[in-house]
Design a protein around this motif. Structure first.
Motif, PDB file in Angstrom:
ATOM      1  N   UNK A  30       1.770   3.607   2.827  1.00  0.00           N
ATOM      2  CA  UNK A  30       1.656   3.843   1.389  1.00  0.00           C
ATOM      3  C   UNK A  30       2.031   2.570   0.630  1.00  0.00           C
ATOM      4  N   UNK A  31       3.122   1.935   1.036  1.00  0.00           N
ATOM      5  CA  UNK A  31       3.525   0.690   0.377  1.00  0.00           C
ATOM      6  C   UNK A  31       2.459  -0.392   0.535  1.00  0.00           C
ATOM      7  N   UNK A  32       1.895  -0.500   1.717  1.00  0.00           N
ATOM      8  CA  UNK A  32       0.831  -1.495   1.938  1.00  0.00           C
ATOM      9  C   UNK A  32      -0.394  -1.200   1.075  1.00  0.00           C
ATOM     10  N   UNK A  33      -0.783   0.062   0.993  1.00  0.00           N
ATOM     11  CA  UNK A  33      -1.938   0.436   0.170  1.00  0.00           C
ATOM     12  C   UNK A  33      -1.677   0.136  -1.302  1.00  0.00           C
ATOM     13  N   UNK A  34      -0.463   0.368  -1.744  1.00  0.00           N
ATOM     14  CA  UNK A  34      -0.135   0.096  -3.146  1.00  0.00           C
ATOM     15  C   UNK A  34       0.075  -1.392  -3.410  1.00  0.00           C
ATOM     16  N   UNK A  35       0.316  -2.175  -2.352  1.00  0.00           N
ATOM     17  CA  UNK A  35       0.395  -3.625  -2.512  1.00  0.00           C
ATOM     18  C   UNK A  35      -0.970  -4.172  -2.932  1.00  0.00           C
ATOM     19  N   UNK A  36      -2.032  -3.539  -2.445  1.00  0.00           N
ATOM     20  CA  UNK A  36      -3.386  -3.956  -2.804  1.00  0.00           C
ATOM     21  C   UNK A  36      -3.645  -3.739  -4.289  1.00  0.00           C
ATOM     22  N   UNK A  37      -3.230  -2.566  -4.815  1.00  0.00           N
ATOM     23  CA  UNK A  37      -3.373  -2.222  -6.239  1.00  0.00           C
ATOM     24  C   UNK A  37      -2.839  -0.808  -6.456  1.00  0.00           C
ATOM     25  N   UNK A  38      -2.603  -0.463  -7.729  1.00  0.00           N
ATOM     26  CA  UNK A  38      -2.199   0.894  -8.054  1.00  0.00           C
ATOM     27  C   UNK A  38      -3.324   1.860  -7.714  1.00  0.00           C
ATOM     28  N   UNK A  40      -4.645   6.237  -7.615  1.00  0.00           N
ATOM     29  CA  UNK A  40      -4.465   7.662  -7.862  1.00  0.00           C
ATOM     30  C   UNK A  40      -4.203   8.353  -6.527  1.00  0.00           C
ATOM     31  N   UNK A  41      -3.653   9.560  -6.602  1.00  0.00           N
ATOM     32  CA  UNK A  41      -3.254  10.301  -5.407  1.00  0.00           C
ATOM     33  C   UNK A  41      -4.408  10.458  -4.417  1.00  0.00           C
ATOM     34  N   UNK A  42      -5.555  10.931  -4.889  1.00  0.00           N
ATOM     35  CA  UNK A  42      -6.685  11.178  -3.990  1.00  0.00           C
ATOM     36  C   UNK A  42      -7.198   9.918  -3.330  1.00  0.00           C
ATOM     37  N   UNK A  43      -7.244   8.833  -4.073  1.00  0.00           N
ATOM     38  CA  UNK A  43      -7.706   7.553  -3.525  1.00  0.00           C
ATOM     39  C   UNK A  43      -6.693   7.032  -2.510  1.00  0.00           C
ATOM     40  N   UNK A  44      -5.426   7.209  -2.820  1.00  0.00           N
ATOM     41  CA  UNK A  44      -4.374   6.788  -1.897  1.00  0.00           C
ATOM     42  C   UNK A  44      -4.451   7.589  -0.598  1.00  0.00           C
ATOM     43  N   UNK A  45      -4.733   8.875  -0.730  1.00  0.00           N
ATOM     44  CA  UNK A  45      -4.855   9.721   0.472  1.00  0.00           C
ATOM     45  C   UNK A  45      -6.042   9.283   1.334  1.00  0.00           C
ATOM     46  N   UNK A  46      -7.137   8.873   0.701  1.00  0.00           N
ATOM     47  CA  UNK A  46      -8.286   8.375   1.467  1.00  0.00           C
ATOM     48  C   UNK A  46      -7.963   7.057   2.163  1.00  0.00           C
ATOM     49  N   UNK A  47      -7.197   6.205   1.481  1.00  0.00           N
ATOM     50  CA  UNK A  47      -6.866   4.892   2.037  1.00  0.00           C
ATOM     51  C   UNK A  47      -5.937   5.025   3.241  1.00  0.00           C
ATOM     52  N   UNK A  48      -4.964   5.934   3.150  1.00  0.00           N
ATOM     53  CA  UNK A  48      -3.999   6.148   4.234  1.00  0.00           C
ATOM     54  C   UNK A  48      -4.522   7.302   5.085  1.00  0.00           C
ATOM     55  N   UNK A  49      -5.407   6.989   5.974  1.00  0.00           N
ATOM     56  CA  UNK A  49      -6.089   8.001   6.769  1.00  0.00           C
ATOM     57  C   UNK A  49      -5.102   8.803   7.611  1.00  0.00           C
ATOM     58  N   UNK A  50      -5.291  10.125   7.618  1.00  0.00           N
ATOM     59  CA  UNK A  50      -4.489  11.005   8.460  1.00  0.00           C
ATOM     60  C   UNK A  50      -3.301  11.643   7.776  1.00  0.00           C
ATOM     61  N   UNK A  51      -2.923  11.169   6.597  1.00  0.00           N
ATOM     62  CA  UNK A  51      -1.770  11.755   5.914  1.00  0.00           C
ATOM     63  C   UNK A  51      -2.200  13.034   5.194  1.00  0.00           C
ATOM     64  N   UNK A  52      -1.389  14.070   5.302  1.00  0.00           N
ATOM     65  CA  UNK A  52      -1.694  15.311   4.597  1.00  0.00           C
ATOM     66  C   UNK A  52      -1.266  15.181   3.137  1.00  0.00           C
ATOM     67  N   UNK A  53      -1.790  16.062   2.302  1.00  0.00           N
ATOM     68  CA  UNK A  53      -1.391  16.050   0.893  1.00  0.00           C
ATOM     69  C   UNK A  53       0.110  16.263   0.764  1.00  0.00           C
ATOM     70  N   UNK A  54       0.631  17.196   1.541  1.00  0.00           N
ATOM     71  CA  UNK A  54       2.059  17.511   1.482  1.00  0.00           C
ATOM     72  C   UNK A  54       2.911  16.292   1.856  1.00  0.00           C
ATOM     73  N   UNK A  55       2.556  15.610   2.930  1.00  0.00           N
ATOM     74  CA  UNK A  55       3.337  14.457   3.369  1.00  0.00           C
ATOM     75  C   UNK A  55       3.180  13.278   2.414  1.00  0.00           C
ATOM     76  N   UNK A  56       1.993  13.097   1.853  1.00  0.00           N
ATOM     77  CA  UNK A  56       1.805  12.019   0.888  1.00  0.00           C
ATOM     78  C   UNK A  56       2.648  12.278  -0.351  1.00  0.00           C
ATOM     79  N   UNK A  57       2.641  13.510  -0.847  1.00  0.00           N
ATOM     80  CA  UNK A  57       3.444  13.856  -2.018  1.00  0.00           C
ATOM     81  C   UNK A  57       4.932  13.630  -1.728  1.00  0.00           C
TER      82      UNK A  57
END
Length: 123
Positions: A30-38, A40-57
């Motif tokens: 998550x930190x690496x994905x956000x290092x690229x840029x800010x 939204x939740x759904x886009x972040x979930x797509x970028x971090x493949x395999x993470x569930x909504x619950x775990x991402x939240x």
């Protein structure tokens, strides 16, 4: 020797708790994905493949609690939530990026070592 509060090896020290947070299963990605840029939740979930909504939240809440991520709610209709790194989060992200780069550049060498290890166990 450092005092217990500042010692990474101290069981209840703050540095150890921070290390456990930023090296958890999903937080580094998550930190690496956000290092690229800010993002939204759904886009972040797509970028971090395999993470569930619950775990991402959960991960985002933990990183926000520790001052590494900020959650920004826009005034638009419908409201949009975007997550971005704080300056402290950026510092952690830069360090993680170095580790990620090393993981990527050494992938073949690690794969060869794993294969050699497996061959040694089988033989």
């Amino acid at each position: 020797m450092r005092d217990v509060e500042g010692d990474i090896f101290a069981r209840n020290g703050a540095p150890r708790a921070t290390l456990e947070t930023v090296t958890g299963r999903w937080a580094p990605l998550v930190l690496l994905a956000l290092t690229e840029r800010g993002r939204r939740f759904g886009v972040l979930r797509q970028r971090v493949q395999g993470v569930s909504e619950k775990m991402l939240a959960h991960t985002l809440r933990t990183l926000e609690r520790d001052g590494l991520v900020r959650r920004r709610l826009s005034e638009s209709v419908p409201p949009r939530v975007e997550y971005a790194l704080t300056p402290l989060g950026s510092a952690f992200g830069q360090q993680l990026q170095s580790l990620a780069d090393l993981c990527e550049t050494s992938a073949e060498e690690v794969a060869a070592a794993r294969e050699a290890y497996s061959d040694g166990l089988a033989g």
